[in-house]
Design an enzyme around this catalytic site. Structure first.
Site, PDB file in Angstrom:
ATOM      1  N   ASN A  47       1.220  -1.347   0.375  1.00  0.00           N
ATOM      2  CA  ASN A  47      -0.208   0.053  -0.152  1.00  0.00           C
ATOM      3  C   ASN A  47       1.108   1.512  -0.095  1.00  0.00           C
ATOM      4  O   ASN A  47       0.782   2.390  -0.630  1.00  0.00           O
ATOM      5  CB  ASN A  47      -0.424   0.403   1.312  1.00  0.00           C
ATOM      6  CG  ASN A  47      -2.038  -1.037   1.128  1.00  0.00           C
ATOM      7  OD1 ASN A  47      -2.505  -1.376  -0.061  1.00  0.00           O
ATOM      8  ND2 ASN A  47      -2.726  -0.925   2.092  1.00  0.00           N
ATOM      9  N   TYR A  52     -11.963  -9.932   0.007  1.00  0.00           N
ATOM     10  CA  TYR A  52     -12.975  -8.713  -0.203  1.00  0.00           C
ATOM     11  C   TYR A  52     -14.605  -9.055   0.096  1.00  0.00           C
ATOM     12  O   TYR A  52     -14.856  -9.662  -0.469  1.00  0.00           O
ATOM     13  CB  TYR A  52     -12.865  -7.825  -1.471  1.00  0.00           C
ATOM     14  CG  TYR A  52     -11.318  -7.600  -1.574  1.00  0.00           C
ATOM     15  CD1 TYR A  52     -10.166  -7.597  -0.793  1.00  0.00           C
ATOM     16  CD2 TYR A  52     -10.713  -6.482  -2.463  1.00  0.00           C
ATOM     17  CE1 TYR A  52      -8.770  -7.234  -0.898  1.00  0.00           C
ATOM     18  CE2 TYR A  52      -9.246  -6.437  -3.034  1.00  0.00           C
ATOM     19  CZ  TYR A  52      -8.161  -6.852  -2.393  1.00  0.00           C
ATOM     20  OH  TYR A  52      -7.305  -6.175  -1.853  1.00  0.00           O
ATOM     21  N   ARG A  64     -11.227  -4.356 -12.601  1.00  0.00           N
ATOM     22  CA  ARG A  64      -9.971  -5.427 -12.208  1.00  0.00           C
ATOM     23  C   ARG A  64     -10.257  -6.584 -12.171  1.00  0.00           C
ATOM     24  O   ARG A  64     -11.849  -6.567 -11.954  1.00  0.00           O
ATOM     25  CB  ARG A  64      -9.113  -4.935 -11.340  1.00  0.00           C
ATOM     26  CG  ARG A  64      -8.745  -3.777 -10.899  1.00  0.00           C
ATOM     27  CD  ARG A  64      -8.253  -3.342  -9.326  1.00  0.00           C
ATOM     28  NE  ARG A  64      -7.332  -2.016  -8.666  1.00  0.00           N
ATOM     29  CZ  ARG A  64      -7.044  -1.231  -9.386  1.00  0.00           C
ATOM     30  NH1 ARG A  64      -5.824  -1.803 -10.302  1.00  0.00           N
ATOM     31  NH2 ARG A  64      -6.833  -0.122  -9.316  1.00  0.00           N
ATOM     32  N   HIS A  99     -15.225   2.725 -12.951  1.00  0.00           N
ATOM     33  CA  HIS A  99     -15.375   1.814 -11.993  1.00  0.00           C
ATOM     34  C   HIS A  99     -16.251   1.511 -11.426  1.00  0.00           C
ATOM     35  O   HIS A  99     -16.178   1.112 -10.671  1.00  0.00           O
ATOM     36  CB  HIS A  99     -14.858   3.080 -10.718  1.00  0.00           C
ATOM     37  CG  HIS A  99     -14.357   2.251  -9.671  1.00  0.00           C
ATOM     38  ND1 HIS A  99     -14.445   1.962  -9.069  1.00  0.00           N
ATOM     39  CD2 HIS A  99     -12.717   1.768  -9.853  1.00  0.00           C
ATOM     40  CE1 HIS A  99     -13.852   1.430  -8.025  1.00  0.00           C
ATOM     41  NE2 HIS A  99     -12.520   1.209  -8.715  1.00  0.00           N
ATOM     42  N   ARG A 153      -5.688   1.598 -11.925  1.00  0.00           N
ATOM     43  CA  ARG A 153      -4.369   1.709 -11.553  1.00  0.00           C
ATOM     44  C   ARG A 153      -2.857   0.614 -11.190  1.00  0.00           C
ATOM     45  O   ARG A 153      -3.904  -0.720 -10.434  1.00  0.00           O
ATOM     46  CB  ARG A 153      -4.311   2.170 -11.050  1.00  0.00           C
ATOM     47  CG  ARG A 153      -3.091   3.317 -10.054  1.00  0.00           C
ATOM     48  CD  ARG A 153      -2.666   4.497 -10.831  1.00  0.00           C
ATOM     49  NE  ARG A 153      -3.346   5.327 -10.420  1.00  0.00           N
ATOM     50  CZ  ARG A 153      -2.810   6.565 -10.876  1.00  0.00           C
ATOM     51  NH1 ARG A 153      -2.001   6.244 -11.826  1.00  0.00           N
ATOM     52  NH2 ARG A 153      -3.717   7.606 -11.112  1.00  0.00           N
TER      53      ARG A 153
END
Length: 539
Positions: free
Chosen positions: A83, A503, A410, A470, A440
């Protein structure tokens, strides 16, 4: 109650006392007054960059929590490091750009870019000290007690060293390339995130002193060299033990490790005719970004440290002295060791939602289940493969499905969604995919997926210049007895099989006409030209 809420409540109470009830015009005036009052109080606002550092602090706190299983704490140490690297590569690099450009614009928090840069640098420095202490003084000893020893060469037995020496000669030495600095040999380019061994030495014949850099090849070799019985030696430690083999006949004066982090941010022009090619060009330039952080071993020789700072053109504030190992993101290797179930969280196997579960040998009809009622899924507890991927697989096999549309921000190599979309296109269905090329650090993978989709005949949109898409949305168009019907999935998580097991996200499956119409309109606005419309249900 927050200060903002108190201000707003007081304004509305005043309006009601004056008029009996708040009129729309009165509301507008009062809200304008509230906004103006709040804007004059910068202490009510959190700086975006400082807030991010607070978030990474919470990650570190999980590594510091001895109630968390030991290997999970190792994982959080690795996550913290990864991170922090990305934060400096993008956010801190952006602050440096603003400072270098002389931009002194201040946000609602009242901080300039220089103020924010100073704050996040010092806070990150303090957190990195905490991280190093946690690993060296807490986690590493605890790992040793559990049978996983990360040790230096000085802590090895003679038998360990004999095995290490053989491994070095056979596996490590052939990969190493020392790069000296001297006349006709400028300071070498140091790639971002690479770990290096800096060596200062003297020629006994001439008395001249020179510097050489040796890259620690952890991109092609394991960072931690296994020497049996649960013992691991950092790769740079093994290299340092055999440094004479790299510089025969030279007198080694000093050596230590260092690591650079470079600016990885880039901007694609809104006027780019070919977004994919523009992103590819920026990716090539990314590796040559300015250095934004230098990490050095805390024991580094002061002259060697000063020369590195000069060669890299850095300010002292950009240098982080680290006690112990650099780049703890490589601890993923230790976390990935087989066994040690007692050092991990209890495993969890996601369950297939009841409405999508098979009845014996008979697979469930997901379209019928969605027509009957909406379904909300909660990952990672509800299975991603048994819900999202299963729906797309059924759509690909169903001859009545006319079109499948998907957004990709992603995704992972082990996800079946993009391959399923490719198969749908090859079967003659209309396959549409919006691939966000500027996601990113996933840009290269998304470019590869975009090309594979195009080669299969799918309609591919490469995002929109100036915007980052997104949204996570899936539309399936199916021909049925009553006419054409749309089925939709929208969610908070990426269409990524790997992260869906880690997640926490929610997703909605629905055939509600208003929602499906809205999402279809969203796809039309993303793939074609059109003005924004007022959606019925979708925000």
């Amino acid at each position: 109650m927050s200060d903002e809420a108190i201000i707003a409540e007081r304004a509305f109470e005043e309006e009601e006392r004056n008029t009996g009830s708040p009129t729309s015009d009165g509301c507008d005036e009062q809200m304008t007054s509230v906004v103006e009052e709040v804007e004059e109080r910068p202490e009510l606002f959190a700086n975006r960059e400082i807030s991010w550092v607070d978030f990474n602090d919470r990650v570190l706190q999980l590594a510091e929590d001895d109630r968390v299983p030991l290997l999970e704490r190792v994982k959080f140490l690795a996550i913290y490091s990864g991170n922090l690297d990305e934060f400096f590569m993008v956010r801190v690099a952006g602050l440096h750009d603003q400072v270098d450009a002389g931009i002194d614009a201040r946000g609602p928090d009242g901080l300039s870019a220089a103020d924010a840069l100073e704050a996040v640098t010092e806070r990150s420095r303090d957190l990195t000290v905490r991280q190093a202490h946690q690993f060296e003084q807490k986690v590493r000893p605890a790992l040793a007690e559990a049978g996983i020893e990360i040790i230096s060469c000085a802590e090895c037995s003679d038998a360990d060293l004999e095995q290490l020496d053989r491994h070095f000669r056979e596996q490590i030495l052939p990969v190493l390339t020392p790069l000296a600095v001297g006349p006709g040999r400028p300071f070498p380019y140091i790639s971002s995130l690479s770990l290096s061994l800096g060596v200062w030495m003297r020629d006994p014949d001439s008395g001249g002193e020179v510097f050489s850099r040796v890259k620690v090849p952890k991109e092609v070799l394991p960072r931690f060299v296994a020497i049996g019985d649960g013992k691991f030696i950092p790769l740079e430690s093994a290299m340092a033990r055999h440094i004479d083999a790299l510089f025969p006949g030279m007198e080694i004066l000093h050596h230590d490790v260092f690591r650079v982090v470079r600016d990885a941010d880039f901007t694609v022009s809104d006027d780019a005719d070919d977004l994919l090619r523009a992103v590819e060009n920026e990716l090539r330039r990314r590796r040559f970004g300015e250095v934004v952080r230098l990490e050095v071993g805390a024991s580094i020789n002061s002259d060697l440290r000063r020369r590195l700072v000069d060669w890299l053109g850095l300010e002292e504030e950009q240098v982080f002295d680290v006690e112990g190992l650099l780049d703890l993101s490589d601890l993923w290797q230790i976390y990935g060791l087989e066994g040690h179930s007692d050092l991990r969280d209890p495993p969890w196997s996601p369950v297939t939602p009841r409405a999508f579960a098979a009845d014996g040998d008979q697979k469930a009809d997901l379209f019928a289940s969605i027509r009957e009622h909406d379904l909300l899924v909660h990952h990672p507890y509800d299975s991603f493969s048994g819900s999202v991927e299963r729906l797309v697989e059924q759509a690909v096999d169903d001859p009545d499905v006319l079109a499948i549309k998907l957004t990709v921000y992603r995704t992972s190599d082990d996800s079946s969604l993009v391959p399923s979309l490719i198969e749908a296109a090859e079967r003659g269905k209309q396959a549409v995919c919006l691939v966000e090329l500027t996601a990113r650090f996933d840009e290269r993978r998304n470019i590869e997926w975009a090309r594979a989709l195009e080669e299969a005949g799918a309609h591919v949109v490469h995002g929109l210049p100036g915007l980052k898409t997104h949204a996570k949305a899936l539309v399936i168009v199916r021909r049925e007895r009553q006419g054409v019907r749309r089925y939709v999935h929208v969610g908070t998580g990426n269409y990524d099989a790997k992260t869906s097991r880690i997640y926490e996200d929610v997703g909605l499956f629905t055939a509600d006409p208003e929602i499906t119409s809205d999402v279809a309109e969203l796809f039309n606005s993303l793939t074609g030209y059109g003005r924004e419309r007022q959606y019925q249900q979708v925000v």
